[in-house]
Design a protein around this motif. Structure first.
Motif, PDB file in Angstrom:
ATOM      1  N   HIS A 121     -10.691   2.765  -7.092  1.00  0.00           N
ATOM      2  CA  HIS A 121     -10.632   3.804  -6.182  1.00  0.00           C
ATOM      3  C   HIS A 121     -11.944   4.881  -6.834  1.00  0.00           C
ATOM      4  CE1 HIS A 121      -5.909   3.285  -5.219  1.00  0.00           C
ATOM      5  NE2 HIS A 121      -6.650   2.574  -5.059  1.00  0.00           N
ATOM      6  N   GLU A 138      -1.421   6.515  -2.487  1.00  0.00           N
ATOM      7  CA  GLU A 138      -1.063   5.411  -3.355  1.00  0.00           C
ATOM      8  C   GLU A 138      -0.567   5.446  -4.764  1.00  0.00           C
ATOM      9  OE1 GLU A 138      -3.327   1.140  -1.697  1.00  0.00           O
ATOM     10  OE2 GLU A 138      -4.144   2.072  -3.183  1.00  0.00           O
ATOM     11  N   HIS A 183      -5.195   7.048   2.013  1.00  0.00           N
ATOM     12  CA  HIS A 183      -4.574   5.910   1.306  1.00  0.00           C
ATOM     13  C   HIS A 183      -4.765   6.248  -0.045  1.00  0.00           C
ATOM     14  CE1 HIS A 183      -3.643   1.796   2.055  1.00  0.00           C
ATOM     15  NE2 HIS A 183      -4.149   1.833   1.251  1.00  0.00           N
ATOM     16  N   GLU A 232      -4.302  -5.681  -3.879  1.00  0.00           N
ATOM     17  CA  GLU A 232      -2.725  -4.653  -3.909  1.00  0.00           C
ATOM     18  C   GLU A 232      -1.266  -5.234  -2.733  1.00  0.00           C
ATOM     19  OE1 GLU A 232      -4.494  -0.113  -4.264  1.00  0.00           O
ATOM     20  OE2 GLU A 232      -4.413  -1.296  -2.439  1.00  0.00           O
ATOM     21  N   HIS A 266      -9.897  -6.152  -4.071  1.00  0.00           N
ATOM     22  CA  HIS A 266      -8.902  -4.846  -4.791  1.00  0.00           C
ATOM     23  C   HIS A 266      -8.236  -4.692  -3.585  1.00  0.00           C
ATOM     24  CE1 HIS A 266      -7.972  -0.696  -5.414  1.00  0.00           C
ATOM     25  NE2 HIS A 266      -7.007   0.317  -3.952  1.00  0.00           N
TER      26      HIS A 266
HETATM   27 FE   LIG Z   1      -5.848   1.271  -3.000  1.00  0.00          FE
END
Ligand SMILES: [Fe+2]
Ligand SMILES: [Fe+2]
Length: 193
Positions: free
Chosen positions: A91, A53, A49, A139, A135
Motif C-alpha cells: 500500500h 482495509e 480502498h 488479498e 497484491h
Molecule cells: Fe490492499
C-alpha cells in the motif's frame, strides 16, 4: 468461500483494474489532461480502498486471529501478521509511486521533455499495476477469505456495513459521476467529505 465483505472489496479491485486500463490508454495517447485526471482519480480511489482495509478489515482479522484458542481454519496469528505487513508495505509503495507520478504530470505542461517524462510515468504505472495484481490476488485468496471463517453472520454484516461506508467517503473535489466511473451504481447516496 469468500464473505460478502470479500466480494465487495474484490469488486472494488475489478473497478480499479478497469480504471487502470483507462489510465494507461490516456497516457499512451499522450493526452496530458486526461492522463492527469485519470491518474488523480485512480490514486484517490485506491487510497479510499486502502483506508477501508487499514481501518476495518486488517485490524479485525488480526485481532480475532490472536484471540482464537483452538485454531482449525486459517493461518496462525504470526503468519497472518506477516502477510498483512507485506500488504501494508505494498500500500505504501502504491501511494508513494502514484503521488510521485501525479506531481510529475502536474508540472509537465510547459516542459520540453514531455515524451521522456511521459515514458517514465508510464513505466511507473506499469510497475504499480504489476505489483497491484499480485497484491490483490493475495488479498482475495487469503485475507478476504479468512473473514468467512473468523466472523459469524452478524459480525460479517457489521464489517460489510463499515467497509461500504468507508468506500462511499470520497474527496469533495470529485463529482459523484466522476467517482463512480466504471462502477455499478447500487443506488446508494455517497457521503461527500
Ligand atoms: Fe490492499
Ligand atoms: Fe484490496
Amino acid at each position: 468461500m469468500v464473505s460478502q465483505t470479500g466480494q465487495r472489496l474484490a469488486q472494488d479491485h475489478a473497478q480499479l483494474d478497469a480504471l487502470m486500463k483507462q489510465l494507461q490508454q490516456a497516457l499512451k495517447t499522450g493526452d496530458l489532461e486526461a492522463g492527469y485526471t485519470t491518474l488523480d482519480l485512480f490514486w484517490a480511489r485506491l487510497a479510499v480502498h486502502i483506508r477501508a482495509e487499514h481501518l476495518h478489515l486488517f485490524p479485525r482479522v488480526l485481532s480475532r486471529l490472536s484471540k482464537r484458542v483452538n485454531q482449525t481454519v486459517g493461518p496462525s496469528p504470526s503468519q497472518a501478521q506477516s502477510i498483512v505487513d507485506e500488504l501494508r508495505a505494498d500500500h505504501d509503495f502504491f501511494m508513494h509511486k502514484l503521488a510521485g507520478a501525479i506531481d510529475t504530470l502536474r508540472d509537465m505542461t510547459n516542459s520540453d521533455d514531455v515524451a521522456e517524462r511521459l515514458k517514465t510515468i508510464r513505466e511507473t504505472v506499469i510497475e504499480v499495476e504489476k505489483r497491484l495484481m499480485v497484491h490483490n490476488e493475495i488479498e482475495e485468496r487469503q485475507v478476504y477469505g479468512w473473514s468467512t471463517a473468523l466472523f459469524d453472520e452478524q459480525e460479517q454484516i457489521e464489517l460489510l456495513t463499515l467497509i461500504n461506508k468507508e468506500l462511499a467517503h470520497y474527496p469533495s473535489r470529485f463529482a459523484f459521476d466522476t467517482w463512480a466511473t466504471g462502477t455499478e451504481s447500487k443506488g446508494e447516496e455517497p457521503i461527500v467529505r
